[in-house]
Design a protein around this motif. Structure first.
Motif, short mmCIF file in Angstrom:
data_model
loop_
_atom_site.label_atom_id
_atom_site.label_comp_id
_atom_site.label_asym_id
_atom_site.label_seq_id
_atom_site.Cartn_x
_atom_site.Cartn_y
_atom_site.Cartn_z
N ALA A 150 0.83 -1.21 0.00
CA ALA A 150 0.00 0.00 0.00
C ALA A 150 0.86 1.26 0.00
O ALA A 150 0.61 2.21 -0.75
CB ALA A 150 -0.93 -0.01 1.20
N ARG A 151 1.90 1.26 0.82
CA ARG A 151 2.78 2.43 0.92
C ARG A 151 3.52 2.66 -0.39
O ARG A 151 3.55 3.78 -0.90
CB ARG A 151 3.77 2.23 2.07
CG ARG A 151 4.67 3.42 2.32
CD ARG A 151 5.60 3.20 3.52
NE ARG A 151 6.27 1.93 3.55
CZ ARG A 151 7.38 1.64 2.84
NH1 ARG A 151 7.92 2.55 2.06
NH2 ARG A 151 7.93 0.45 2.93
N LYS A 152 4.09 1.61 -0.96
CA LYS A 152 4.88 1.77 -2.19
C LYS A 152 4.03 2.14 -3.40
O LYS A 152 4.50 2.82 -4.30
CB LYS A 152 5.66 0.49 -2.48
CG LYS A 152 6.80 0.27 -1.50
CD LYS A 152 7.54 -1.01 -1.78
CE LYS A 152 8.66 -1.21 -0.78
NZ LYS A 152 9.35 -2.49 -0.99
N LEU A 153 2.77 1.69 -3.41
CA LEU A 153 1.90 1.97 -4.55
C LEU A 153 0.96 3.14 -4.30
O LEU A 153 0.12 3.46 -5.14
CB LEU A 153 1.10 0.72 -4.92
CG LEU A 153 1.92 -0.48 -5.37
CD1 LEU A 153 1.01 -1.66 -5.70
CD2 LEU A 153 2.80 -0.13 -6.56
N ASN A 154 1.08 3.76 -3.12
CA ASN A 154 0.23 4.88 -2.75
C ASN A 154 -1.25 4.51 -2.86
O ASN A 154 -2.05 5.22 -3.47
CB ASN A 154 0.55 6.11 -3.61
CG ASN A 154 0.01 7.38 -3.01
OD1 ASN A 154 -0.16 7.48 -1.79
ND2 ASN A 154 -0.29 8.35 -3.85
N MET A 155 -1.58 3.37 -2.26
CA MET A 155 -2.95 2.87 -2.23
C MET A 155 -3.35 2.67 -0.77
O MET A 155 -2.49 2.55 0.10
CB MET A 155 -3.05 1.52 -2.96
CG MET A 155 -2.76 1.58 -4.45
SD MET A 155 -2.71 -0.07 -5.21
CE MET A 155 -4.41 -0.61 -5.00
N SER A 156 -4.64 2.58 -0.53
CA SER A 156 -5.09 2.29 0.83
C SER A 156 -4.92 0.80 1.10
O SER A 156 -4.96 -0.03 0.19
CB SER A 156 -6.56 2.69 1.01
OG SER A 156 -7.40 1.81 0.29
N GLU A 157 -4.73 0.46 2.37
CA GLU A 157 -4.59 -0.95 2.74
C GLU A 157 -5.85 -1.75 2.41
O GLU A 157 -5.74 -2.88 1.91
CB GLU A 157 -4.20 -1.08 4.20
CG GLU A 157 -2.77 -0.64 4.44
CD GLU A 157 -2.29 -0.84 5.86
OE1 GLU A 157 -2.80 -1.76 6.56
OE2 GLU A 157 -1.39 -0.08 6.28
N PRO A 158 -7.06 -1.21 2.64
CA PRO A 158 -8.26 -1.98 2.25
C PRO A 158 -8.32 -2.24 0.74
O PRO A 158 -8.73 -3.33 0.32
CB PRO A 158 -9.42 -1.09 2.70
CG PRO A 158 -8.87 -0.28 3.82
CD PRO A 158 -7.43 -0.03 3.44
N VAL A 169 -5.72 -2.57 -1.31
CA VAL A 169 -4.72 -3.60 -1.60
C VAL A 169 -5.26 -4.96 -1.15
O VAL A 169 -5.15 -5.95 -1.89
CB VAL A 169 -3.37 -3.29 -0.92
CG1 VAL A 169 -2.42 -4.47 -1.04
CG2 VAL A 169 -2.75 -2.04 -1.53
N SER A 170 -5.86 -5.03 0.02
CA SER A 170 -6.43 -6.29 0.51
C SER A 170 -7.49 -6.84 -0.45
O SER A 170 -7.53 -8.04 -0.71
CB SER A 170 -7.06 -6.10 1.89
OG SER A 170 -6.07 -5.82 2.84
N HIS A 171 -8.33 -5.96 -0.95
CA HIS A 171 -9.37 -6.36 -1.90
C HIS A 171 -8.74 -6.98 -3.15
O HIS A 171 -9.14 -8.06 -3.60
CB HIS A 171 -10.22 -5.16 -2.27
CG HIS A 171 -11.12 -5.39 -3.44
ND1 HIS A 171 -12.27 -6.15 -3.36
CD2 HIS A 171 -11.03 -4.97 -4.73
CE1 HIS A 171 -12.84 -6.20 -4.55
NE2 HIS A 171 -12.10 -5.48 -5.40
N HIS A 172 -7.74 -6.31 -3.70
CA HIS A 172 -7.10 -6.80 -4.92
C HIS A 172 -6.32 -8.09 -4.65
O HIS A 172 -6.35 -9.01 -5.48
CB HIS A 172 -6.19 -5.74 -5.52
CG HIS A 172 -6.94 -4.59 -6.10
ND1 HIS A 172 -7.85 -4.74 -7.13
CD2 HIS A 172 -6.93 -3.27 -5.81
CE1 HIS A 172 -8.36 -3.56 -7.45
NE2 HIS A 172 -7.82 -2.66 -6.65
N ILE A 173 -5.65 -8.17 -3.51
CA ILE A 173 -4.92 -9.39 -3.15
C ILE A 173 -5.88 -10.57 -3.06
O ILE A 173 -5.57 -11.68 -3.51
CB ILE A 173 -4.17 -9.20 -1.80
CG1 ILE A 173 -2.98 -8.26 -1.97
CG2 ILE A 173 -3.75 -10.53 -1.21
CD1 ILE A 173 -1.73 -8.86 -2.59
N ARG A 174 -7.05 -10.36 -2.49
CA ARG A 174 -8.05 -11.43 -2.38
C ARG A 174 -8.41 -11.97 -3.76
O ARG A 174 -8.46 -13.18 -3.98
CB ARG A 174 -9.29 -10.93 -1.63
CG ARG A 174 -10.32 -12.00 -1.39
CD ARG A 174 -11.48 -11.56 -0.48
NE ARG A 174 -12.09 -10.30 -0.84
CZ ARG A 174 -11.90 -9.14 -0.21
NH1 ARG A 174 -11.12 -9.08 0.85
NH2 ARG A 174 -12.50 -8.04 -0.61
#
Length: 104
Positions: free
Chosen positions: A47-55, A57-62
């Motif tokens: 999230a930090r490296k891609l400037n995205m929110s953790e939620p 990133v979690s959604h996309h990882i799922r």
């Protein structure tokens, strides 16, 4: 020309392949795959490296996990994500090679 009929297992495989390419059809998910291409990372780092929110990133990882592109493992208190296997690494590498060739 005669059309070959597909059996049920081939239909399932075609559907899974379609879902795989749908998962790769989102720029955020591709960016995540590139982020973990060389080394594993936790949600916070991605999230930090891609400037995205953790939620987000979690959604996309799922979605990436559901399609067999990403796996996870626990290291201490952290859950780290990495590409699932060399097939995924090959898909990403060859896709980028193809795109670069199209530029020429």
């Amino acid at each position: 020309m005669e059309l070959k009929q597909t059996c049920a297992s081939e239909e399932v495989d075609l559907e899974r392949m379609t879902q795989l390419f749908k998962a790769l059809g989102d720029p955020s998910r591709v960016r995540i795959l590139f982020q973990i291409f060389t080394s594993e990372a936790c949600i916070h780092e991605i999230a930090r490296k891609l400037n995205m929110s953790e939620p987000a990133v979690s959604h996309h990882i799922r979605i990436l996990k559901m399609n067999g592109l990403v796996r996870w493992y626990r290291k201490g208190k952290n859950i780290l994500y990495e590409l699932d296997d060399d097939h995924v690494r090959s898909i990403i590498s060859q896709g980028m090679e193809h795109v670069k060739e199209l530029r020429n």
